[in-house]
Design a protein around this motif. Structure first.
Motif, PDB file in Angstrom:
ATOM      1  N   VAL A  15       9.352   6.311  12.966  1.00 51.58           N
ATOM      2  CA  VAL A  15       9.603   7.187  14.108  1.00 51.58           C
ATOM      3  C   VAL A  15       8.979   8.552  13.847  1.00 51.58           C
ATOM      4  CG1 VAL A  15      11.383   8.351  15.470  1.00 51.58           C
ATOM      5  CG2 VAL A  15      11.691   5.966  14.774  1.00 51.58           C
ATOM      6  N   GLY A  16       8.210   9.024  14.815  1.00 52.21           N
ATOM      7  CA  GLY A  16       7.581  10.333  14.722  1.00 52.21           C
ATOM      8  C   GLY A  16       6.159  10.309  14.192  1.00 52.21           C
ATOM      9  N   LEU A  17       5.720   9.157  13.685  1.00 45.94           N
ATOM     10  CA  LEU A  17       4.344   9.046  13.183  1.00 45.94           C
ATOM     11  C   LEU A  17       3.401   8.719  14.332  1.00 45.94           C
ATOM     12  CD1 LEU A  17       4.932   6.956   9.942  1.00 45.94           C
ATOM     13  CD2 LEU A  17       4.567   9.419  10.117  1.00 45.94           C
ATOM     14  N   PRO A  18       2.164   9.191  14.266  1.00 47.22           N
ATOM     15  CA  PRO A  18       1.188   8.835  15.300  1.00 47.22           C
ATOM     16  C   PRO A  18       0.936   7.324  15.309  1.00 47.22           C
ATOM     17  CG  PRO A  18       0.398  10.688  13.989  1.00 47.22           C
ATOM     18  CD  PRO A  18       1.620  10.143  13.301  1.00 47.22           C
ATOM     19  N   VAL A  19       0.849   6.747  16.489  1.00 43.77           N
ATOM     20  CA  VAL A  19       0.642   5.300  16.629  1.00 43.77           C
ATOM     21  C   VAL A  19      -0.624   4.853  15.908  1.00 43.77           C
ATOM     22  CG1 VAL A  19       0.187   3.447  18.289  1.00 43.77           C
ATOM     23  CG2 VAL A  19       1.969   5.135  18.762  1.00 43.77           C
ATOM     24  N   ALA A  20      -1.683   5.649  15.978  1.00 43.50           N
ATOM     25  CA  ALA A  20      -2.946   5.277  15.316  1.00 43.50           C
ATOM     26  C   ALA A  20      -2.749   5.139  13.808  1.00 43.50           C
ATOM     27  CB  ALA A  20      -4.031   6.294  15.625  1.00 43.50           C
ATOM     28  N   ASP A  21      -1.924   6.012  13.210  1.00 43.50           N
ATOM     29  CA  ASP A  21      -1.666   5.933  11.771  1.00 43.50           C
ATOM     30  C   ASP A  21      -0.851   4.691  11.434  1.00 43.50           C
ATOM     31  OD1 ASP A  21      -2.999   8.330  11.584  1.00 43.50           O
ATOM     32  OD2 ASP A  21      -1.209   9.523  11.108  1.00 43.50           O
ATOM     33  N   VAL A  22       0.151   4.409  12.253  1.00 41.58           N
ATOM     34  CA  VAL A  22       0.988   3.227  12.028  1.00 41.58           C
ATOM     35  C   VAL A  22       0.147   1.963  12.176  1.00 41.58           C
ATOM     36  CG1 VAL A  22       2.973   1.913  12.886  1.00 41.58           C
ATOM     37  CG2 VAL A  22       3.085   4.419  12.763  1.00 41.58           C
ATOM     38  N   GLU A  23      -0.710   1.935  13.204  1.00 39.57           N
ATOM     39  CA  GLU A  23      -1.583   0.782  13.423  1.00 39.57           C
ATOM     40  C   GLU A  23      -2.498   0.565  12.223  1.00 39.57           C
ATOM     41  OE1 GLU A  23      -4.219  -0.592  17.106  1.00 39.57           O
ATOM     42  OE2 GLU A  23      -5.115   1.083  16.003  1.00 39.57           O
ATOM     43  N   ARG A  24      -3.126   1.623  11.738  1.00 43.43           N
ATOM     44  CA  ARG A  24      -4.024   1.522  10.577  1.00 43.43           C
ATOM     45  C   ARG A  24      -3.277   0.991   9.365  1.00 43.43           C
ATOM     46  NH1 ARG A  24      -4.881   6.776   9.271  1.00 43.43           N
ATOM     47  NH2 ARG A  24      -3.055   6.482   7.957  1.00 43.43           N
ATOM     48  N   ASP A  25      -2.122   1.566   9.085  1.00 46.54           N
ATOM     49  CA  ASP A  25      -1.349   1.141   7.916  1.00 46.54           C
ATOM     50  C   ASP A  25      -0.902  -0.304   8.046  1.00 46.54           C
ATOM     51  OD1 ASP A  25      -1.741   3.689   6.966  1.00 46.54           O
ATOM     52  OD2 ASP A  25       0.321   4.357   7.327  1.00 46.54           O
ATOM     53  N   LEU A  26      -0.513  -0.714   9.250  1.00 44.44           N
ATOM     54  CA  LEU A  26      -0.071  -2.094   9.473  1.00 44.44           C
ATOM     55  C   LEU A  26      -1.227  -3.075   9.305  1.00 44.44           C
ATOM     56  CD1 LEU A  26       2.105  -4.114  10.267  1.00 44.44           C
ATOM     57  CD2 LEU A  26       1.554  -3.626  12.656  1.00 44.44           C
ATOM     58  N   ILE A  27      -2.378  -2.740   9.848  1.00 44.02           N
ATOM     59  CA  ILE A  27      -3.551  -3.609   9.719  1.00 44.02           C
ATOM     60  C   ILE A  27      -3.952  -3.739   8.251  1.00 44.02           C
ATOM     61  CG2 ILE A  27      -6.043  -3.757  10.179  1.00 44.02           C
ATOM     62  CD1 ILE A  27      -5.399  -2.750  13.042  1.00 44.02           C
ATOM     63  N   LEU A  28      -4.019  -2.629   7.536  1.00 43.28           N
ATOM     64  CA  LEU A  28      -4.428  -2.678   6.132  1.00 43.28           C
ATOM     65  C   LEU A  28      -3.394  -3.388   5.265  1.00 43.28           C
ATOM     66  CD1 LEU A  28      -6.043   0.859   5.756  1.00 43.28           C
ATOM     67  CD2 LEU A  28      -7.202  -1.357   6.044  1.00 43.28           C
ATOM     68  N   ALA A  29      -2.100  -3.176   5.531  1.00 42.54           N
ATOM     69  CA  ALA A  29      -1.054  -3.867   4.773  1.00 42.54           C
ATOM     70  C   ALA A  29      -1.106  -5.371   5.029  1.00 42.54           C
ATOM     71  CB  ALA A  29       0.319  -3.305   5.138  1.00 42.54           C
ATOM     72  N   THR A  30      -1.332  -5.755   6.281  1.00 39.65           N
ATOM     73  CA  THR A  30      -1.423  -7.174   6.611  1.00 39.65           C
ATOM     74  C   THR A  30      -2.637  -7.787   5.939  1.00 39.65           C
ATOM     75  OG1 THR A  30      -0.321  -6.769   8.725  1.00 39.65           O
ATOM     76  CG2 THR A  30      -1.499  -8.856   8.498  1.00 39.65           C
ATOM     77  N   LEU A  31      -3.734  -7.063   5.900  1.00 33.69           N
ATOM     78  CA  LEU A  31      -4.935  -7.552   5.229  1.00 33.69           C
ATOM     79  C   LEU A  31      -4.677  -7.740   3.734  1.00 33.69           C
ATOM     80  CD1 LEU A  31      -7.845  -8.335   5.879  1.00 33.69           C
ATOM     81  CD2 LEU A  31      -8.488  -5.973   5.426  1.00 33.69           C
ATOM     82  N   ARG A  32      -3.954  -6.814   3.120  1.00 33.93           N
ATOM     83  CA  ARG A  32      -3.607  -6.986   1.691  1.00 33.93           C
ATOM     84  C   ARG A  32      -2.717  -8.202   1.505  1.00 33.93           C
ATOM     85  NH1 ARG A  32      -3.419  -1.384   2.073  1.00 33.93           N
ATOM     86  NH2 ARG A  32      -1.165  -1.386   2.377  1.00 33.93           N
ATOM     87  N   GLN A  33      -1.736  -8.398   2.378  1.00 37.80           N
ATOM     88  CA  GLN A  33      -0.811  -9.530   2.261  1.00 37.80           C
ATOM     89  C   GLN A  33      -1.522 -10.867   2.446  1.00 37.80           C
ATOM     90  OE1 GLN A  33       2.605  -9.780   1.528  1.00 37.80           O
ATOM     91  NE2 GLN A  33       2.192  -7.719   0.780  1.00 37.80           N
ATOM     92  N   THR A  34      -2.589 -10.870   3.217  1.00 43.00           N
ATOM     93  CA  THR A  34      -3.343 -12.108   3.445  1.00 43.00           C
ATOM     94  C   THR A  34      -4.512 -12.221   2.466  1.00 43.00           C
ATOM     95  OG1 THR A  34      -4.698 -11.076   5.180  1.00 43.00           O
ATOM     96  CG2 THR A  34      -2.690 -12.243   5.879  1.00 43.00           C
ATOM     97  N   GLU A  35      -4.439 -11.435   1.388  1.00 37.03           N
ATOM     98  CA  GLU A  35      -5.444 -11.445   0.329  1.00 37.03           C
ATOM     99  C   GLU A  35      -6.850 -11.200   0.860  1.00 37.03           C
ATOM    100  OE1 GLU A  35      -4.664 -15.109  -1.758  1.00 37.03           O
ATOM    101  OE2 GLU A  35      -2.960 -14.208  -2.796  1.00 37.03           O
ATOM    102  N   GLY A  36      -6.960 -10.291   1.817  1.00 36.90           N
ATOM    103  CA  GLY A  36      -8.257  -9.899   2.343  1.00 36.90           C
ATOM    104  C   GLY A  36      -8.821 -10.830   3.396  1.00 36.90           C
TER     105      GLY A  36
END
Length: 74
Positions: A15-36
């Motif tokens: 809450v309070g974070l810019p959506v673009a930052d949350v989207e970036r972090d979510l995409i990169l975290a998901t990419l790490r979880q799926t081993e790239g």
């Protein structure tokens, strides 16, 4: 199998974070979880592989480190 269930406390921390930052972090975290694996990450997130590639290009141009397939640390 990956556990992608949201944690309520983690969600509240966004809450309070810019959506673009949350989207970036979510995409990169998901990419790490799926081993790239970009295709798998895109499927998990419900976005097209084209959108995934475009977002990753944008993030890389902004200086973000993009996980590579098969080269992810555990």
């Amino acid at each position: 199998m990956y556990d992608f269930a949201p944690d309520a406390s983690a969600t509240e921390a966004l809450v309070g974070l810019p959506v673009a930052d949350v989207e970036r972090d979510l995409i990169l975290a998901t990419l790490r979880q799926t081993e790239g694996n970009r295709t798998h990450a895109a499927n998990v997130l419900g976005i097209s592989i084209r959108t995934m590639r475009n977002k990753l290009r944008e993030y890389a141009e902004g200086g973000a480190e993009i996980p590579s397939a098969g080269l992810v640390d555990h």
